[in-house]
Design an enzyme around this catalytic site. Structure first.
Site, mmCIF file in Angstrom:
data_model
loop_
_atom_site.group_PDB
_atom_site.id
_atom_site.type_symbol
_atom_site.label_atom_id
_atom_site.label_comp_id
_atom_site.label_asym_id
_atom_site.label_seq_id
_atom_site.Cartn_x
_atom_site.Cartn_y
_atom_site.Cartn_z
ATOM 1 N N TYR A 55 -11.515 4.561 -9.522
ATOM 2 C CA TYR A 55 -11.057 5.246 -8.304
ATOM 3 C C TYR A 55 -10.911 6.755 -8.481
ATOM 4 O O TYR A 55 -10.382 7.422 -7.595
ATOM 5 C CB TYR A 55 -9.684 4.708 -7.859
ATOM 6 C CG TYR A 55 -9.525 3.216 -7.974
ATOM 7 C CD1 TYR A 55 -10.271 2.348 -7.182
ATOM 8 C CD2 TYR A 55 -8.607 2.662 -8.865
ATOM 9 C CE1 TYR A 55 -10.115 0.975 -7.289
ATOM 10 C CE2 TYR A 55 -8.452 1.290 -8.978
ATOM 11 C CZ TYR A 55 -9.214 0.457 -8.186
ATOM 12 O OH TYR A 55 -9.067 -0.897 -8.301
ATOM 13 N N ARG A 95 -8.655 2.575 -14.034
ATOM 14 C CA ARG A 95 -8.440 3.187 -12.719
ATOM 15 C C ARG A 95 -9.096 4.559 -12.585
ATOM 16 O O ARG A 95 -9.441 4.994 -11.489
ATOM 17 C CB ARG A 95 -6.949 3.281 -12.393
ATOM 18 C CG ARG A 95 -6.234 1.924 -12.349
ATOM 19 C CD ARG A 95 -4.846 2.009 -11.725
ATOM 20 N NE ARG A 95 -4.911 2.340 -10.314
ATOM 21 C CZ ARG A 95 -4.698 3.524 -9.815
ATOM 22 N NH1 ARG A 95 -4.368 4.532 -10.608
ATOM 23 N NH2 ARG A 95 -4.799 3.751 -8.530
ATOM 24 N N GLU A 115 4.820 -6.079 1.621
ATOM 25 C CA GLU A 115 4.317 -6.548 0.326
ATOM 26 C C GLU A 115 4.041 -5.388 -0.636
ATOM 27 O O GLU A 115 2.899 -5.169 -1.045
ATOM 28 C CB GLU A 115 3.019 -7.328 0.537
ATOM 29 C CG GLU A 115 3.184 -8.529 1.451
ATOM 30 C CD GLU A 115 1.862 -9.192 1.804
ATOM 31 O OE1 GLU A 115 1.893 -10.346 2.239
ATOM 32 O OE2 GLU A 115 0.799 -8.545 1.637
ATOM 33 N N GLY A 175 3.536 -3.612 -4.037
ATOM 34 C CA GLY A 175 3.258 -4.002 -5.420
ATOM 35 C C GLY A 175 3.475 -2.789 -6.303
ATOM 36 O O GLY A 175 4.439 -2.689 -7.061
ATOM 37 N N ARG A 176 2.583 -1.793 -6.106
ATOM 38 C CA ARG A 176 2.647 -0.563 -6.893
ATOM 39 C C ARG A 176 4.030 0.102 -6.800
ATOM 40 O O ARG A 176 4.562 0.571 -7.811
ATOM 41 C CB ARG A 176 1.586 0.407 -6.334
ATOM 42 C CG ARG A 176 1.307 1.613 -7.183
ATOM 43 C CD ARG A 176 0.340 2.557 -6.440
ATOM 44 N NE ARG A 176 -0.694 1.855 -5.731
ATOM 45 C CZ ARG A 176 -1.960 1.724 -6.123
ATOM 46 N NH1 ARG A 176 -2.341 2.281 -7.239
ATOM 47 N NH2 ARG A 176 -2.831 1.076 -5.384
ATOM 48 N N GLY A 207 0.788 -1.232 0.000
ATOM 49 C CA GLY A 207 0.000 0.000 0.000
ATOM 50 C C GLY A 207 0.814 1.272 0.000
ATOM 51 O O GLY A 207 0.272 2.357 0.251
ATOM 52 N N TYR A 254 -1.318 -2.229 -11.811
ATOM 53 C CA TYR A 254 -2.784 -2.290 -11.911
ATOM 54 C C TYR A 254 -3.303 -1.698 -13.215
ATOM 55 O O TYR A 254 -4.374 -1.122 -13.256
ATOM 56 C CB TYR A 254 -3.440 -1.606 -10.705
ATOM 57 C CG TYR A 254 -2.969 -2.168 -9.390
ATOM 58 C CD1 TYR A 254 -3.338 -3.448 -8.998
ATOM 59 C CD2 TYR A 254 -2.133 -1.437 -8.552
ATOM 60 C CE1 TYR A 254 -2.882 -3.984 -7.801
ATOM 61 C CE2 TYR A 254 -1.682 -1.967 -7.347
ATOM 62 C CZ TYR A 254 -2.062 -3.239 -6.986
ATOM 63 O OH TYR A 254 -1.615 -3.770 -5.811
ATOM 64 N N CYS A 264 -17.422 3.100 -25.117
ATOM 65 C CA CYS A 264 -18.755 3.689 -25.229
ATOM 66 C C CYS A 264 -19.315 4.144 -23.888
ATOM 67 O O CYS A 264 -20.408 3.726 -23.493
ATOM 68 C CB CYS A 264 -19.682 2.683 -25.898
ATOM 69 S SG CYS A 264 -19.036 2.138 -27.481
ATOM 70 N N GLU A 265 -18.549 4.928 -23.163
ATOM 71 C CA GLU A 265 -19.022 5.488 -21.892
ATOM 72 C C GLU A 265 -18.437 6.884 -21.736
ATOM 73 O O GLU A 265 -17.250 7.083 -22.024
ATOM 74 C CB GLU A 265 -18.532 4.638 -20.705
ATOM 75 C CG GLU A 265 -19.056 3.230 -20.737
ATOM 76 C CD GLU A 265 -18.864 2.493 -19.417
ATOM 77 O OE1 GLU A 265 -18.710 3.149 -18.370
ATOM 78 O OE2 GLU A 265 -18.884 1.260 -19.460
#
Ligand code: LLP
Length: 447
Positions: free
Chosen positions: A347, A343, A303, A305-306, A261, A404, A374-375
């Protein structure tokens, strides 16, 4: 003849400043002013592999691993594979001395196929299936992080060898981040809350099983945590729980896994979690908590990741069209979007975008870069400054897209997922090829 030919000194003065906090460590410009990563011009990658394409700087990934190893010489650093699980990445990070955290049978299989020592793999997940648990046990996975009483019973039934187990706890710490990734608070699906001794109940159940060995506790507070002080609280609460388990059961747990995190900057000025600062806080918190509880210092596991892969990644798009609504915004539409980066929609993430195929000398204007899906919410980046003469075919680069992005990508609207291309020392290596329409159709049964 261009201005640059007439006044070569303009090259340095006009080069758009790329914030080194966001870009891969090897980023520079070639003599035409084009952005290079790993010694390769992004424009050339776009030509060779098409767009969108995820570019990944191997040197940057290795550099981040080393920074963690240097900041935490005594801790175990387990790369959180959910950020980007590709065989080559598993290989790089383990060669740099990291372990790997996986959260599914798929990630486990990729790690194993990369030759990762199973003893250095940690299995996560709040809903691991019997098949996944069996695969982990059979493969000899080092530790399994249990997340429910049901799972503890299931694992007990499956484990035909002694399995080391960590109990995932929720320490009741709110990092005040996005709700979708706030995993340290009690009222969400992960782990056992410390409150009402639920974590104690889980520990008791594990300790009752002869084929399970309870080695420690785990927590993951959430994502994009810039303030290391949250980890101070986590250490205090988890060491307190370990002391409680010692007094209830006479067992001393030796592992304290603080999850990941750690924040990275996505845009200039964003805060980040510096491993060295985090190390000092964790060390101090351990001194304090262990002295207070007269508890032996546990082995720390982290841990990230990012923080290992985000900044190594740059996504390349080509401009498809531009349009300006009368009295309104200018939209720059590119050939990717929420299928390669959900993302923004998920988010509210914000990104920086630059032009990569040429040296922009003219005026810039503020635009919204949108995707091809299409959004209306299919946005790549809002309020970014791009050249007024931007035109179809120009290559745009979005930094900090290594984590991610590939792992969250979908085939929405029948758009195949982009390739992942690694760069290093002027060489390009395709790690994942582009997903074609034929790939999409290959999954259909014949009508
Ligand atoms: N450990 C555990 C148990 C986790 O659940 C996670 C992330 C990590 C470590 C690594 O966290 P990191 O250091 O990468 O922040 N899709 C979201 C992120 C979800 C993270 C879920 N768990 C995003 O794109 O921001």
């Amino acid at each position: 003849m261009t201005l640059l030919d007439l006044f070569p000194s303009l090259r340095t003065t006009m080069t758009p400043r790329l914030d080194p906090a966001l870009w891969p460590t090897t980023t520079d410009h070639d003599d035409r002013g084009r952005i290079r990563v790993g010694g390769v011009a992004l424009d050339d990658i776009a030509d060779q592999f098409g767009t969108p394409t995820y570019v990944l700087d191997e040197t940057d990934v290795r550099h981040r691993c080393r920074a963690y190893r240097a900041a935490f010489p005594e801790a175990e650093i387990a790369y959180a594979g959910k950020a980007l699980m590709i065989r080559a990445v598993a290989d790089w990070v383990t060669r740099e001395g990291l372990s790997i955290d996986v959260c599914s049978g798929g990630e486990l299989a990729i790690a194993l196929s990369a030759g990762v020592d199973p003893a250095r793999i940690i299995l996560h997940g709040n809903a691991k299936t019997a098949t996944e648990l069996r695969a982990a046990v059979d493969a000899g996975v080092g530790r399994i992080v249990v997340d429910s009483l049901t799972e503890i019973r299931l694992l007990t039934a499956i484990a035909n060898r002694r399995v080391q187990v960590l109990v995932r706890v929720t320490p009741g710490i709110d990092i005040n981040g996005h709700r979708a990734v706030a995993t340290g608070v009690d009222d969400q699906k992960f782990g056992f809350p410390l409150s009402h001794d639920q974590a104690g109940d889980a520990a008791r159940l594990v300790l009752e099983q002869p084929n399970l060995e309870l080695v420690g506790l785990h927590c993951h507070l959430g994502s994009q945590i810039a303030d290391a002080e949250y980890f101070r609280s986590a250490v205090a609460r988890l060491v307190g729980q370990m002391a409680q388990i010692r007094s209830d059961h006479g067992v001393i747990l030796t592992t304290l896994d603080l999850g990941g995190g750690h924040a990275v900057p996505y845009r200039p000025g964003d805060p980040e979690c510096d491993p060295a600062v985090l190390a000092a806080v964790v060390d101090d918190a351990l001194d304090d908590a262990c002295a207070r509880n007269r508890f032996p210092r546990p082995q720390i596991v982290l841990e990230p990741g990012r923080a290992i892969v985000a900044r190594a990644g740059v996504t390349l798009y080509r401009v498809v069209s531009t349009k300006t609504h009368a009295g309104g915004r200018t939209f720059v539409a590119v050939d990717g979007g929420m299928s390669d980066n959900p993302r923004v929609a998920l988010y509210g993430a914000r990104y920086d975008v630059v032009i990569a195929n040429r040296h922009p000398l003219g005026r810039h204007t503020t635009v919204t870069v949108v995707g091809r899906h299409c959004e209306a919410g299919d946005v790549v980046a809002e309020d970014v400054s791009l050249p007024v003469d931007l035109h179809p075919g120009d290559v745009l680069a979005v930094p900090c897209t290594g984590a991610y992005h590939h792992s969250l990508a979908s085939t929405y609207n029948g758009v195949g997922r982009p390739p992942v291309v690694a760069v290093r020392d002027g060489h390009i290596r395709e790690l994942i090829r582009r997903e074609t329409v034929a790939d999409l159709m290959a999954r259909e049964s014949d009508a």
